[in-house]
Design a protein around this motif. Structure first.
Motif, PDB file in Angstrom:
ATOM      1  N   ASP A  69       0.825  -1.208   0.000  1.00  0.00           N
ATOM      2  CA  ASP A  69       0.000   0.000   0.000  1.00  0.00           C
ATOM      3  C   ASP A  69       0.858   1.256   0.000  1.00  0.00           C
ATOM      4  O   ASP A  69       0.492   2.274  -0.619  1.00  0.00           O
ATOM      5  CB  ASP A  69      -0.928  -0.013   1.215  1.00  0.00           C
ATOM      6  CG  ASP A  69      -2.044  -1.039   1.080  1.00  0.00           C
ATOM      7  OD1 ASP A  69      -2.148  -1.665   0.008  1.00  0.00           O
ATOM      8  OD2 ASP A  69      -2.805  -1.230   2.050  1.00  0.00           O
ATOM      9  N   CYS A  70       1.985   1.209   0.680  1.00  0.00           N
ATOM     10  CA  CYS A  70       2.877   2.366   0.710  1.00  0.00           C
ATOM     11  C   CYS A  70       3.456   2.642  -0.673  1.00  0.00           C
ATOM     12  O   CYS A  70       3.455   3.789  -1.144  1.00  0.00           O
ATOM     13  CB  CYS A  70       3.993   2.120   1.719  1.00  0.00           C
ATOM     14  SG  CYS A  70       5.074   3.538   1.982  1.00  0.00           S
ATOM     15  N   PHE A  71       3.943   1.606  -1.345  1.00  0.00           N
ATOM     16  CA  PHE A  71       4.486   1.789  -2.690  1.00  0.00           C
ATOM     17  C   PHE A  71       3.388   2.213  -3.672  1.00  0.00           C
ATOM     18  O   PHE A  71       3.641   3.019  -4.577  1.00  0.00           O
ATOM     19  CB  PHE A  71       5.152   0.507  -3.180  1.00  0.00           C
ATOM     20  CG  PHE A  71       6.585   0.371  -2.753  1.00  0.00           C
ATOM     21  CD1 PHE A  71       7.556   1.253  -3.199  1.00  0.00           C
ATOM     22  CD2 PHE A  71       6.984  -0.654  -1.905  1.00  0.00           C
ATOM     23  CE1 PHE A  71       8.878   1.133  -2.808  1.00  0.00           C
ATOM     24  CE2 PHE A  71       8.303  -0.792  -1.510  1.00  0.00           C
ATOM     25  CZ  PHE A  71       9.251   0.106  -1.961  1.00  0.00           C
ATOM     26  N   ALA A  72       2.190   1.668  -3.507  1.00  0.00           N
ATOM     27  CA  ALA A  72       1.088   2.065  -4.389  1.00  0.00           C
ATOM     28  C   ALA A  72       0.782   3.542  -4.237  1.00  0.00           C
ATOM     29  O   ALA A  72       0.510   4.246  -5.224  1.00  0.00           O
ATOM     30  CB  ALA A  72      -0.148   1.230  -4.082  1.00  0.00           C
ATOM     31  N   ASP A  73       0.825   4.048  -3.015  1.00  0.00           N
ATOM     32  CA  ASP A  73       0.599   5.472  -2.780  1.00  0.00           C
ATOM     33  C   ASP A  73       1.683   6.303  -3.453  1.00  0.00           C
ATOM     34  O   ASP A  73       1.388   7.343  -4.073  1.00  0.00           O
ATOM     35  CB  ASP A  73       0.570   5.744  -1.279  1.00  0.00           C
ATOM     36  CG  ASP A  73       0.389   7.218  -0.969  1.00  0.00           C
ATOM     37  OD1 ASP A  73      -0.645   7.790  -1.344  1.00  0.00           O
ATOM     38  OD2 ASP A  73       1.313   7.810  -0.371  1.00  0.00           O
ATOM     39  N   LEU A  74       2.938   5.859  -3.348  1.00  0.00           N
ATOM     40  CA  LEU A  74       4.028   6.578  -4.004  1.00  0.00           C
ATOM     41  C   LEU A  74       3.860   6.572  -5.516  1.00  0.00           C
ATOM     42  O   LEU A  74       4.032   7.600  -6.176  1.00  0.00           O
ATOM     43  CB  LEU A  74       5.366   5.934  -3.630  1.00  0.00           C
ATOM     44  CG  LEU A  74       5.992   6.339  -2.299  1.00  0.00           C
ATOM     45  CD1 LEU A  74       7.258   5.517  -2.041  1.00  0.00           C
ATOM     46  CD2 LEU A  74       6.317   7.821  -2.274  1.00  0.00           C
ATOM     47  N   GLU A  75       3.521   5.414  -6.073  1.00  0.00           N
ATOM     48  CA  GLU A  75       3.361   5.306  -7.521  1.00  0.00           C
ATOM     49  C   GLU A  75       2.296   6.268  -8.045  1.00  0.00           C
ATOM     50  O   GLU A  75       2.415   6.791  -9.158  1.00  0.00           O
ATOM     51  CB  GLU A  75       2.991   3.880  -7.902  1.00  0.00           C
ATOM     52  CG  GLU A  75       4.159   2.905  -7.855  1.00  0.00           C
ATOM     53  CD  GLU A  75       3.752   1.524  -8.340  1.00  0.00           C
ATOM     54  OE1 GLU A  75       2.558   1.154  -8.173  1.00  0.00           O
ATOM     55  OE2 GLU A  75       4.611   0.808  -8.880  1.00  0.00           O
ATOM     56  N   SER A  76       1.276   6.519  -7.248  1.00  0.00           N
ATOM     57  CA  SER A  76       0.166   7.363  -7.698  1.00  0.00           C
ATOM     58  C   SER A  76       0.563   8.830  -7.829  1.00  0.00           C
ATOM     59  O   SER A  76      -0.140   9.605  -8.494  1.00  0.00           O
ATOM     60  CB  SER A  76      -1.013   7.233  -6.726  1.00  0.00           C
ATOM     61  OG  SER A  76      -0.706   7.833  -5.471  1.00  0.00           O
TER      62      SER A  76
END
Length: 246
Positions: A69-76
């Motif tokens: 979830d942390c990486f997904a937030d960064l990717e966004s």
């Protein structure tokens, strides 16, 4: 350049970020560092981010959910050229060449700071571009290695070091260790500066510096010479040094 550090202990970066050239670079807007506590992304009601590994064994592993979830937030919200790195004792050894590559080729570097016995492999397989180690030893976490990587990359950015010319004379800048250096006085408590450095003969001084760098590298880090293209003069010098040592 932006560094996003994924860590459970963002407070460990305070000294690094608040002193010296790193602090000045951040204040000047040359670099941006975001400290992201990935515990904030856990869905566990006890705010846990670790669990026991399958097949048993000592220690705990970082769970995939908070990091996914942390990486997904960064990717966004990330744009430009992004590189995602996991600081791990199982990674490839970090070198000056890696620092140059990262500083030159990427706008953003995401750094995952491991803890405990490591991280669920699915996080690495899904998000991580490369694993990097700063040495053959184990630390309690990836925060110190992350600071090492950031410092090595930051100082290669134009304007970070006051005199960019000084970077070209440092250890590893040309694959060799740095030559010995001296300052005033020319004779301190019976220990004189090598005469060549006082000669004013710049060509002779540059030759001495190169020879001393080659000698120091041969004595301390011969592995750096493996596969390196050496001039005939350097090869002859190395042979003389080896013969003198036998």
């Amino acid at each position: 350049m932006t560094f996003n550090c994924l860590t459970l202990f963002p407070e460990q970066f305070s000294g690094f970020m608040q002193t010296g050239l790193a602090a000045r670079a951040v204040q000047a807007g040359l670099v941006r560092v975001e400290l992201i506590n990935f515990r904030e992304h856990t869905t566990d009601r006890h705010r846990r981010v670790d669990d026991y590994p399958f097949s048993g064994g000592p220690g705990m592993l970082l769970m995939p959910q908070p990091l996914f979830d942390c990486f997904a937030d960064l990717e966004s919200r990330e744009t430009g050229r992004v590189r995602r790195i996991y600081m791990s004792p199982a990674g490839k050894p970090f070198s000056q060449a890696d620092a140059r590559r990262l500083a030159a080729e990427y706008d953003t570097i995401d750094i995952l700071c491991g803890r405990y016995e490591g991280v669920d492999q699915r996080v690495i397989d899904t998000f991580i571009d490369e694993e990097i180690s700063i040495g053959d030893y184990v630390l309690t976490g990836g925060e110190l290695p992350a600071m090492v990587l950031m410092d090595a990359c930051m100082r290669l950015l134009p304007g970070f070091v006051g005199n960019d010319d000084s970077l070209r004379a440092e250890s590893m800048s040309d694959g060799l260790l740095e030559y010995p250096q001296y300052t005033r006085p020319s004779n301190f408590r019976g220990q004189p500066v090598p005469e060549v450095l006082l000669s004013g003969d710049h060509a002779r001084i540059e030759k001495w510096k190169h020879q001393q760098a080659l000698l120091r590298t041969l004595e301390r880090r011969p592995d750096l010479l493996a596969g390196r293209h050496l001039s005939r003069e350097d090869q002859e010098l190395i042979e003389k040094i080896k013969e003198a040592g036998t």
